[in-house]
Enzyme design. Structure first.
Site, mmCIF file in Angstrom:
data_model
loop_
_atom_site.group_PDB
_atom_site.id
_atom_site.type_symbol
_atom_site.label_atom_id
_atom_site.label_comp_id
_atom_site.label_asym_id
_atom_site.label_seq_id
_atom_site.Cartn_x
_atom_site.Cartn_y
_atom_site.Cartn_z
ATOM 1 N N ASP A 22 1.045 -1.025 -0.288
ATOM 2 C CA ASP A 22 -0.282 0.164 -0.373
ATOM 3 C C ASP A 22 0.964 1.112 0.110
ATOM 4 O O ASP A 22 1.174 2.032 0.591
ATOM 5 C CB ASP A 22 -0.856 -0.341 1.085
ATOM 6 C CG ASP A 22 -1.726 1.530 1.111
ATOM 7 O OD1 ASP A 22 -1.774 2.285 -0.177
ATOM 8 O OD2 ASP A 22 -2.562 1.885 2.370
ATOM 9 N N LYS A 45 0.021 3.304 -2.596
ATOM 10 C CA LYS A 45 -0.689 4.380 -2.659
ATOM 11 C C LYS A 45 0.275 5.514 -4.059
ATOM 12 O O LYS A 45 0.710 6.720 -3.499
ATOM 13 C CB LYS A 45 -1.234 6.087 -1.967
ATOM 14 C CG LYS A 45 -2.006 4.866 -1.060
ATOM 15 C CD LYS A 45 -3.154 5.595 -0.093
ATOM 16 C CE LYS A 45 -4.103 5.065 0.889
ATOM 17 N NZ LYS A 45 -2.978 4.247 2.049
ATOM 18 N N ASP A 104 2.743 8.882 -8.700
ATOM 19 C CA ASP A 104 3.080 10.055 -9.528
ATOM 20 C C ASP A 104 3.787 9.630 -11.285
ATOM 21 O O ASP A 104 2.723 9.781 -11.730
ATOM 22 C CB ASP A 104 5.143 9.185 -8.990
ATOM 23 C CG ASP A 104 6.440 10.436 -8.672
ATOM 24 O OD1 ASP A 104 5.917 10.949 -9.571
ATOM 25 O OD2 ASP A 104 7.042 10.835 -7.955
HETATM 26 O O1 C5P Z 1 -6.350 0.938 11.319
HETATM 27 P P1 C5P Z 1 -7.124 1.014 10.078
HETATM 28 O O2 C5P Z 1 -8.313 0.225 9.947
HETATM 29 O O3 C5P Z 1 -7.810 2.099 10.243
HETATM 30 O O4 C5P Z 1 -6.299 1.461 9.045
HETATM 31 C C1 C5P Z 1 -6.508 0.631 7.413
HETATM 32 C C2 C5P Z 1 -5.832 1.415 6.956
HETATM 33 O O5 C5P Z 1 -6.219 1.023 4.720
HETATM 34 C C3 C5P Z 1 -4.575 2.015 6.583
HETATM 35 O O6 C5P Z 1 -3.499 1.842 6.148
HETATM 36 C C4 C5P Z 1 -5.018 3.054 5.691
HETATM 37 O O7 C5P Z 1 -3.875 3.908 5.285
HETATM 38 C C5 C5P Z 1 -5.101 2.323 5.081
HETATM 39 N N1 C5P Z 1 -5.946 2.741 3.701
HETATM 40 C C6 C5P Z 1 -7.611 3.732 4.433
HETATM 41 N N2 C5P Z 1 -8.535 4.395 3.597
HETATM 42 C C7 C5P Z 1 -8.493 4.529 1.777
HETATM 43 C C8 C5P Z 1 -6.903 3.966 1.931
HETATM 44 C C9 C5P Z 1 -6.169 3.257 2.481
HETATM 45 O O8 C5P Z 1 -7.569 3.764 5.584
HETATM 46 N N3 C5P Z 1 -8.966 4.954 1.245
#
Ligand code: C5P
Length: 211
Positions: free
Chosen positions: A58, A60, A63
């Site tokens: 992940d 993201k 670029d």
């Molecule tokens: O701890 P939690 O369950 O909130 O983690 C969610 C994970 O998903 C984190 O790694 C966050 O960066 C990622 N994420 C998110 N929302 C998005 C994309 C990725 O929470 N739209």
């Protein structure tokens, strides 16, 4: 059945391996992002390899096409099975991530809409819908959509059809796993699992309520 993906956002290598091992029987993949990789280095990928679970990077990726290509080549060379990239950078940049992923027999998922409250500042007025359309055009394997806004997932499903939707935001961010699991191909859960007293037990509980 809806998949359960562990978001392994811890900073300590030993804790990461221990949480992953205890959750392994109940999860379908592990998502690793900057927090863990910047703390441990890419060697964490080989530390988790024995679990034989797909590893999703992940990062993201957001670029220009050439830099996206370099990043994604490094991701798959490190042993990841999938990469998450942003779509707002445009079709050429997103397509590069998909092409590199597929060349490595991996997958690429495009973030259509973020899950935190501030996401609505820019992800409104049809932006996420356009990114979801871009994901389809670029032949991405799926999109990332917010568990915190199930109505948005339903709208984005109309656009991506049978492509995978993976959804973070369950638990710590307020998303209801029961409600979201019906709408998506996989829920992504971080803190609710790795901050639990018994991460394996929490993963098992979540694996039972998913559909
Ligand atoms: O701890 P939690 O369950 O909130 O983690 C969610 C994970 O998903 C984190 O790694 C966050 O960066 C990622 N994420 C998110 N929302 C998005 C994309 C990725 O929470 N739209």
């Amino acid at each position: 059945m809806t998949e359960l993906i562990l978001s392994l956002d811890v900073l300590d290598r030993k804790q990461a391996v221990s949480v992953a091992e205890s959750c392994a029987p109940f999860i379908d993949a592990i998502k690793i992002g900057y927090p863990l990789v910047l703390s441990t280095g890419l060697s964490i990928v080989s530390d988790l390899a024995d679990l034989a679970l797909p590893l999703i990077a992940d990062f993201k990726v957001a670029d220009i096409p050439n830099t996206n290509r370099l990043i994604c080549e490094a991701v798959f060379s490190a042993g990841f099975d999938a990469v998450i990239a942003h779509g707002f950078v445009g079709a050429d940049a997103a397509r590069t991530c998909v092409e590199v992923a597929h060349r490595h027999s991996g997958a690429a998922y495009i973030v259509a809409e973020m899950s935190h409250p501030g996401a609505t500042e820019f992800f409104h007025g049809g932006v996420a819908e356009r990114i979801a359309e871009l994901a389809v055009t670029c032949r991405a394997d799926g999109i990332i959509a917010p568990a915190t806004r199930p109505e948005r997932i339903a709208r984005l499903r109309e656009i991506v059809g049978s492509k995978a939707i993976y959804s973070p935001g369950v638990g710590a961010q307020g998303g209801d796993p029961d409600e979201v699991a019906r709408l998506v191909d996989g829920i992504i859960v971080g803190r609710s699992i790795y901050e639990a007293e018994n991460p394996g037990a929490e993963a098992e509980r979540l694996s039972r309520i998913r559909r």
